[in-house]
Design an enzyme around this catalytic site. Structure first.
Site, mmCIF file in Angstrom:
data_model
loop_
_atom_site.group_PDB
_atom_site.id
_atom_site.type_symbol
_atom_site.label_atom_id
_atom_site.label_comp_id
_atom_site.label_asym_id
_atom_site.label_seq_id
_atom_site.Cartn_x
_atom_site.Cartn_y
_atom_site.Cartn_z
ATOM 1 N N TYR A 159 0.982 -1.075 -0.031
ATOM 2 C CA TYR A 159 0.094 -0.036 0.073
ATOM 3 C C TYR A 159 0.887 1.302 -0.098
ATOM 4 O O TYR A 159 1.669 1.566 0.686
ATOM 5 C CB TYR A 159 -0.911 0.092 1.176
ATOM 6 C CG TYR A 159 -2.135 -1.161 1.231
ATOM 7 C CD1 TYR A 159 -2.559 -1.289 0.069
ATOM 8 C CD2 TYR A 159 -1.938 -1.937 2.360
ATOM 9 C CE1 TYR A 159 -3.612 -2.353 0.209
ATOM 10 C CE2 TYR A 159 -2.986 -3.118 2.319
ATOM 11 C CZ TYR A 159 -3.708 -3.313 1.315
ATOM 12 O OH TYR A 159 -4.653 -4.260 1.281
ATOM 13 N N ASP A 207 -6.450 -1.191 -5.489
ATOM 14 C CA ASP A 207 -6.792 -0.368 -4.119
ATOM 15 C C ASP A 207 -5.736 0.350 -3.872
ATOM 16 O O ASP A 207 -4.415 0.342 -3.450
ATOM 17 C CB ASP A 207 -6.520 -1.671 -3.008
ATOM 18 C CG ASP A 207 -7.153 -1.150 -1.511
ATOM 19 O OD1 ASP A 207 -7.514 0.227 -1.611
ATOM 20 O OD2 ASP A 207 -7.153 -1.916 -0.627
ATOM 21 N N HIS A 209 -6.120 2.454 -1.222
ATOM 22 C CA HIS A 209 -5.974 2.624 0.191
ATOM 23 C C HIS A 209 -5.964 3.796 0.594
ATOM 24 O O HIS A 209 -5.417 4.487 1.642
ATOM 25 C CB HIS A 209 -4.688 1.767 0.456
ATOM 26 C CG HIS A 209 -4.929 1.016 1.889
ATOM 27 N ND1 HIS A 209 -4.684 1.160 3.138
ATOM 28 C CD2 HIS A 209 -5.520 -0.234 2.034
ATOM 29 C CE1 HIS A 209 -4.888 0.264 4.148
ATOM 30 N NE2 HIS A 209 -5.421 -0.723 3.298
ATOM 31 N N GLU A 233 -10.693 0.728 -5.556
ATOM 32 C CA GLU A 233 -10.983 0.694 -4.165
ATOM 33 C C GLU A 233 -10.443 1.638 -3.502
ATOM 34 O O GLU A 233 -9.073 2.124 -3.531
ATOM 35 C CB GLU A 233 -10.717 -0.750 -3.654
ATOM 36 C CG GLU A 233 -10.768 -1.016 -2.154
ATOM 37 C CD GLU A 233 -10.250 -2.133 -1.763
ATOM 38 O OE1 GLU A 233 -9.985 -3.110 -2.651
ATOM 39 O OE2 GLU A 233 -10.127 -2.369 -0.466
ATOM 40 N N GLU A 259 -14.611 -0.057 3.358
ATOM 41 C CA GLU A 259 -14.203 -0.888 4.598
ATOM 42 C C GLU A 259 -13.812 -0.249 6.131
ATOM 43 O O GLU A 259 -13.845 -0.944 6.890
ATOM 44 C CB GLU A 259 -12.778 -1.621 4.203
ATOM 45 C CG GLU A 259 -11.666 -0.415 4.096
ATOM 46 C CD GLU A 259 -10.235 -1.378 3.461
ATOM 47 O OE1 GLU A 259 -10.573 -2.183 2.163
ATOM 48 O OE2 GLU A 259 -9.348 -1.376 3.888
ATOM 49 N N ARG A 280 -18.465 -2.116 0.597
ATOM 50 C CA ARG A 280 -17.441 -3.199 0.980
ATOM 51 C C ARG A 280 -17.102 -2.950 2.331
ATOM 52 O O ARG A 280 -16.103 -2.930 2.704
ATOM 53 C CB ARG A 280 -16.471 -3.194 -0.172
ATOM 54 C CG ARG A 280 -15.580 -2.177 -0.377
ATOM 55 C CD ARG A 280 -14.426 -2.167 -1.363
ATOM 56 N NE ARG A 280 -13.397 -2.837 -0.512
ATOM 57 C CZ ARG A 280 -12.938 -4.091 -0.545
ATOM 58 N NH1 ARG A 280 -13.755 -4.979 -1.280
ATOM 59 N NH2 ARG A 280 -12.003 -4.407 0.257
HETATM 60 CO CO CO Z 1 -8.911 -2.345 1.046
#
Ligand code: CO
Length: 401
Positions: A159, A207, A209, A233, A259, A280
């Protein structure tokens, strides 16, 4: 009138068979041999969840009728008056999932039957491909394709990426450094390369993040549009929810979010205004199966699909709960899957299995998963100061992880 089955004891089990500290609630009933399991895993603050369950929820719940899941959820959420935090939501989720497990066992039906029955035989999943450069990412994608996965998330350097272009000031502290602008350039190049190498059929996900400034996230979503991601994402942090409107009006890249959410005010406007394509949440973080079922039904009215969070810090019990909702939800989109090690399958008999990228249930009553407590006890949780969340920008100032 039939005898009422009541909550006799609430036990909290913490185990660390792999990287994450897993918190499991075992709810013992007044009927001999009848119990349920639920996921209450908040791996970074597991002691706090333990105390919330043992010191606060347990005394409140002993003696209550196990059939009244909805009433228990509603009352647990407001009994503290202050509500919707990650610690309390996880504690409530442990109890809520265990009550669904018990109801399924009493009815002799899997939980997906209680929700309304199957819309599909198995849940399609995505796996996590990665590498330190774009060539390694391609190799990793091909490895998952060979295993039958049709959906693959592609990341490079973890990430935030590997920040090469760092000129830190003298005296800058240690930390998990990354460079958001460099990230945009490197990831765009990686995604283009992977799409060129593996062709149009495999579904690719990425993602962010929440590591970009809002305007950079808008630009990035536009830049990756030609490569037809399955979804992008966490393009933005929850604090920047209002910026999703700008992404939506400027490109057709599908957006997945949720998330970190634990309050309905975070997800409701995004769904209602059709600003995202996939919702999600981490189901224990939002309070369990009961609220997740409500969100799935709500999102279905807006044609927003589900993609519940499913990394290693969702316990095997939590993954079983994800799967039951996935099998039922008409608007299921995809399930994130973390590939548990053999030890986790030994500790949690009944942990769902993936074949050719599809996650299958075992059709036992309830959640269909159990725990070997003696084996779990051999892997006690380790205390540590979390490093990866100590993120910093190139000049050393703190950033969101
Ligand atoms: Co994630």
């Amino acid at each position: 009138m039939a005898d009422i089955v009541t909550i006799k004891d609430v036990q909290t089990i913490i185990t660390q068979p792999a990287g994450s500290r897993l918190v499991i609630v075992k709810l013992i009933t007044s009927e001999p041999g009848l119990y349920g399991l639920g996921c209450a895993t908040f791996t970074q603050r597991f002691h706090a969840v333990y105390a919330a369950i043992e010191k606060h929820l347990k005394p409140f719940l002993i003696g209550r009728d196990v059939d009244r899941i909805e009433e228990i959820w509603q009352m647990s959420m407001v009994n503290s008056y202050w509500r919707n935090g990650p610690v309390l939501n996880n504690a409530i989720s442990g109890v809520d999932q265990a009550l669904w497990d018990i109801k399924g066992k009493r009815a002799n039906m899997p939980v997906y039957q209680l929700l309304g029955g199957k819309c599909r035989e198995a849940a399609d999943t995505y796996a996590h491909a990665g590498g330190s450069d774009k060539h390694e990412v391609v190799d990793s994608v091909r490895k998952y394709q060979e295993q039958g996965y049709r959906h693959i998330r592609i990341q490079m350097g973890g990430y935030g990426g590997q920040a090469d272009a760092l000129q830190k000031p003298e005296g800058a502290p240690e930390g998990a450094y990354y460079n958001p602008r460099e990230y945009c350039r490197r990831m765009l190049d990686m995604i283009e390369h992977v799409r060129t190498e593996v062709g149009p059929e495999v579904e690719l996900l990425h993602d962010i993040h929440e590591r970009l400034r809002p305007s950079d996230a808008v630009q990035f979503a536009k830049d990756v549009e030609p490569f037809k991601l399955f979804f992008l994402e966490d393009a933005l942090a929850p604090e920047d929810n209002e910026w999703f409107r700008h992404i939506r009006t400027q490109c057709a890249t599908p957006i997945a979010m949720g998330e970190l959410f634990n309050h309905p005010h975070e997800w409701t406007p995004l769904i209602q205004n059709r600003l995202i394509d996939f919702i999600r949440m981490h189901i224990s973080q939002m309070g369990g199966i009961t609220p997740a079922r409500n969100v799935a039904a709500f999102a279905n009215m807006y044609n927003v699909r589900t993609a519940w969070h499913g990394p290693g810090d969702t316990s095997p019990v939590g993954h079983a709960a994800n799967l039951h909702i996935d099998l039922w939800a008409p608007n299921f989109g995809i399930q994130e899957w973390c590939r548990f090690n053999e030890l986790c399958y030994e500790i949690f008999p009944g942990l769902p299995e993936v074949r050719n990228g599809y996650l299958y249930p075992n059709d036992k009553p309830g959640l269909g998963i159990d725990i070997n407590e003696a084996l779990a006890a051999k892997y006690p949780p380790k205390d540590e100061i979390i490093q990866w969340t100590q993120t910093r920008s190139p000049d050393g100032s703190p950033m969101r992880p």
